[in-house]
Motif scaffolding. Structure first.
Motif, PDB file in Angstrom:
ATOM      1  N   VAL A   1       0.837  -1.203   0.000  1.00 56.75           N
ATOM      2  CA  VAL A   1       0.000   0.000   0.000  1.00 56.75           C
ATOM      3  C   VAL A   1       0.871   1.252   0.000  1.00 56.75           C
ATOM      4  CG1 VAL A   1      -1.637   1.370   1.362  1.00 56.75           C
ATOM      5  CG2 VAL A   1      -2.017  -1.089   1.066  1.00 56.75           C
ATOM      6  N   GLN A   2       1.965   1.220   0.777  1.00 60.45           N
ATOM      7  CA  GLN A   2       2.862   2.378   0.815  1.00 60.45           C
ATOM      8  C   GLN A   2       3.553   2.586  -0.535  1.00 60.45           C
ATOM      9  OE1 GLN A   2       3.085   4.627   3.377  1.00 60.45           O
ATOM     10  NE2 GLN A   2       4.144   5.773   1.766  1.00 60.45           N
ATOM     11  N   LYS A   3       3.906   1.484  -1.188  1.00 62.10           N
ATOM     12  CA  LYS A   3       4.529   1.601  -2.517  1.00 62.10           C
ATOM     13  C   LYS A   3       3.561   2.235  -3.513  1.00 62.10           C
ATOM     14  CE  LYS A   3       7.838  -2.236  -2.125  1.00 62.10           C
ATOM     15  NZ  LYS A   3       8.194  -3.600  -2.602  1.00 62.10           N
ATOM     16  N   LEU A   4       2.292   1.839  -3.429  1.00 64.99           N
ATOM     17  CA  LEU A   4       1.286   2.448  -4.294  1.00 64.99           C
ATOM     18  C   LEU A   4       1.165   3.941  -4.007  1.00 64.99           C
ATOM     19  CD1 LEU A   4      -1.659  -0.158  -4.232  1.00 64.99           C
ATOM     20  CD2 LEU A   4      -0.268   0.481  -6.215  1.00 64.99           C
ATOM     21  N   THR A   5       1.127   4.268  -2.722  1.00 61.55           N
ATOM     22  CA  THR A   5       1.009   5.670  -2.322  1.00 61.55           C
ATOM     23  C   THR A   5       2.178   6.477  -2.864  1.00 61.55           C
ATOM     24  OG1 THR A   5      -0.121   4.994  -0.286  1.00 61.55           O
ATOM     25  CG2 THR A   5       0.760   7.233  -0.360  1.00 61.55           C
ATOM     26  N   ASP A   6       3.381   5.974  -2.684  1.00 57.07           N
ATOM     27  CA  ASP A   6       4.576   6.680  -3.164  1.00 57.07           C
ATOM     28  C   ASP A   6       4.538   6.861  -4.678  1.00 57.07           C
ATOM     29  OD1 ASP A   6       5.452   6.717  -0.565  1.00 57.07           O
ATOM     30  OD2 ASP A   6       6.843   5.032  -0.796  1.00 57.07           O
ATOM     31  N   ARG A   7       4.068   5.814  -5.368  1.00 61.64           N
ATOM     32  CA  ARG A   7       4.013   5.875  -6.832  1.00 61.64           C
ATOM     33  C   ARG A   7       3.064   6.958  -7.320  1.00 61.64           C
ATOM     34  NH1 ARG A   7       1.274   0.900  -9.467  1.00 61.64           N
ATOM     35  NH2 ARG A   7      -0.080   2.104 -10.842  1.00 61.64           N
ATOM     36  N   PHE A   8       1.902   7.026  -6.703  1.00 54.67           N
ATOM     37  CA  PHE A   8       0.916   8.004  -7.158  1.00 54.67           C
ATOM     38  C   PHE A   8       1.237   9.419  -6.690  1.00 54.67           C
ATOM     39  CE2 PHE A   8      -1.532   4.123  -7.939  1.00 54.67           C
ATOM     40  CZ  PHE A   8      -1.974   4.390  -9.234  1.00 54.67           C
ATOM     41  N   VAL A   9       1.864   9.569  -5.541  1.00 55.06           N
ATOM     42  CA  VAL A   9       2.311  10.895  -5.108  1.00 55.06           C
ATOM     43  C   VAL A   9       3.390  11.406  -6.064  1.00 55.06           C
ATOM     44  CG1 VAL A   9       3.577  12.165  -3.322  1.00 55.06           C
ATOM     45  CG2 VAL A   9       1.669  10.673  -2.685  1.00 55.06           C
ATOM     46  N   LYS A  10       4.287  10.512  -6.499  1.00 55.79           N
ATOM     47  CA  LYS A  10       5.303  10.905  -7.481  1.00 55.79           C
ATOM     48  C   LYS A  10       4.651  11.307  -8.802  1.00 55.79           C
ATOM     49  CE  LYS A  10       9.580   9.485  -9.758  1.00 55.79           C
ATOM     50  NZ  LYS A  10       9.151  10.019 -11.078  1.00 55.79           N
ATOM     51  N   SER A  11       3.606  10.581  -9.201  1.00 52.51           N
ATOM     52  CA  SER A  11       2.888  10.929 -10.416  1.00 52.51           C
ATOM     53  C   SER A  11       2.301  12.332 -10.310  1.00 52.51           C
ATOM     54  CB  SER A  11       1.780   9.913 -10.688  1.00 52.51           C
ATOM     55  OG  SER A  11       1.027  10.259 -11.818  1.00 52.51           O
ATOM     56  N   ILE A  12       1.735  12.646  -9.154  1.00 53.59           N
ATOM     57  CA  ILE A  12       1.193  13.987  -8.917  1.00 53.59           C
ATOM     58  C   ILE A  12       2.296  15.028  -9.062  1.00 53.59           C
ATOM     59  CG2 ILE A  12       0.257  15.521  -7.124  1.00 53.59           C
ATOM     60  CD1 ILE A  12      -1.284  13.024  -6.078  1.00 53.59           C
ATOM     61  N   ASP A  13       3.432  14.773  -8.432  1.00 45.80           N
ATOM     62  CA  ASP A  13       4.551  15.725  -8.488  1.00 45.80           C
ATOM     63  C   ASP A  13       5.052  15.911  -9.918  1.00 45.80           C
ATOM     64  OD1 ASP A  13       4.344  15.947  -5.748  1.00 45.80           O
ATOM     65  OD2 ASP A  13       6.002  14.580  -5.320  1.00 45.80           O
ATOM     66  N   ASP A  14       5.100  14.825 -10.678  1.00 45.95           N
ATOM     67  CA  ASP A  14       5.568  14.907 -12.065  1.00 45.95           C
ATOM     68  C   ASP A  14       4.603  15.723 -12.924  1.00 45.95           C
ATOM     69  OD1 ASP A  14       7.750  13.389 -11.391  1.00 45.95           O
ATOM     70  OD2 ASP A  14       6.965  11.505 -12.213  1.00 45.95           O
ATOM     71  N   HIS A  15       3.311  15.461 -12.769  1.00 43.40           N
ATOM     72  CA  HIS A  15       2.305  16.226 -13.518  1.00 43.40           C
ATOM     73  C   HIS A  15       2.391  17.711 -13.157  1.00 43.40           C
ATOM     74  CE1 HIS A  15       0.025  13.208 -15.697  1.00 43.40           C
ATOM     75  NE2 HIS A  15      -0.055  12.442 -14.620  1.00 43.40           N
ATOM     76  N   LEU A  16       2.568  17.998 -11.872  1.00 40.22           N
ATOM     77  CA  LEU A  16       2.646  19.375 -11.418  1.00 40.22           C
ATOM     78  C   LEU A  16       3.862  20.072 -12.024  1.00 40.22           C
ATOM     79  CD1 LEU A  16       1.756  21.716  -9.627  1.00 40.22           C
ATOM     80  CD2 LEU A  16       3.062  20.692  -7.741  1.00 40.22           C
TER      81      LEU A  16
END
Length: 209
Positions: free
Chosen positions: A184-199
């Protein structure tokens, strides 16, 4: 039971299976968490598309809601949207009878551009952004990104809560619980990184003169 992603985007909630279903596995929990987090990011990307830059893009208006034929429809369902020039959007309704409906929707939208109607064609000239306006938009993007991070973390909490219930019912071992928490933490990290990349990409687009 539903775990809402936030008042601004309730449609990407995690649907939790009824408690009587004792065969829910950790894989189910991870899949549901991944789907909810992905929708959290997708919602942010949808919001980003409506943020105006100095360059014409169909994404700026294609999801504007238009009241036509007695219901709300997306502009992209009602018209062809093109960019014949770098700073000009042209909207060509499929049905000339919707021109005024589309004009009204564009005027009431948040894009801040006044449409110009020429017969069956609607033109939207994209004005140049000032430095101050660009920085204001970057701050708005940052707020949208933070809201998305909050939604992703809420999805993480919901998944972990389900894992705890599964463990309490005997459906998950101690080692299985630790593994699920890690995934679950790996998923969270992956999607938070996706948010940062899009931003970062959107900010660069806004600030590019």
């Amino acid at each position: 039971m539903w775990c809402w992603g936030g008042k601004s985007a309730p449609w990407f909630a995690i649907k939790i299976r009824p408690r009587q279903n004792l065969f829910m596995s950790s894989d189910d929990i991870l899949l549901e968490a991944e789907m909810a987090m992905e929708k959290s990011v997708d919602f942010m990307v949808h919001e980003f598309a409506a943020v105006r830059t100095g360059k014409a893009s169909p994404g700026l208006v294609e999801n504007v809601d238009v009241q036509a034929y007695g219901s709300a429809m997306k502009l992209k369902q009602l018209a062809l949207i093109t960019t014949p020039e770098p700073r000009l959007l042209v909207v060509q309704p499929f049905d000339a009878g919707t021109v005024r409906d589309i004009e009204k929707a564009l005027n009431e939208s948040r894009i801040g551009i006044t449409p110009s109607v020429d017969g069956k064609i609607i033109r939207l000239p994209i004005p140049e952004l000032s430095e101050e306006r660009r920085r204001d938009l970057v701050r708005s993007l940052g707020k949208m990104a933070e809201e998305a991070r909050v939604r992703v973390r809420a999805n993480r909490r919901a998944a972990l809560d389900e894992a705890k219930k599964l463990k309490a019912s005997g459906g998950l071992t101690e080692d299985g619980m630790r593994d699920t928490e890690s995934q679950v933490q790996k998923l969270t990290d992956r999607f938070v990184k996706s948010i940062d990349d899009h931003l970062a990409r959107k900010e660069a687009e806004i600030m590019k003169v």
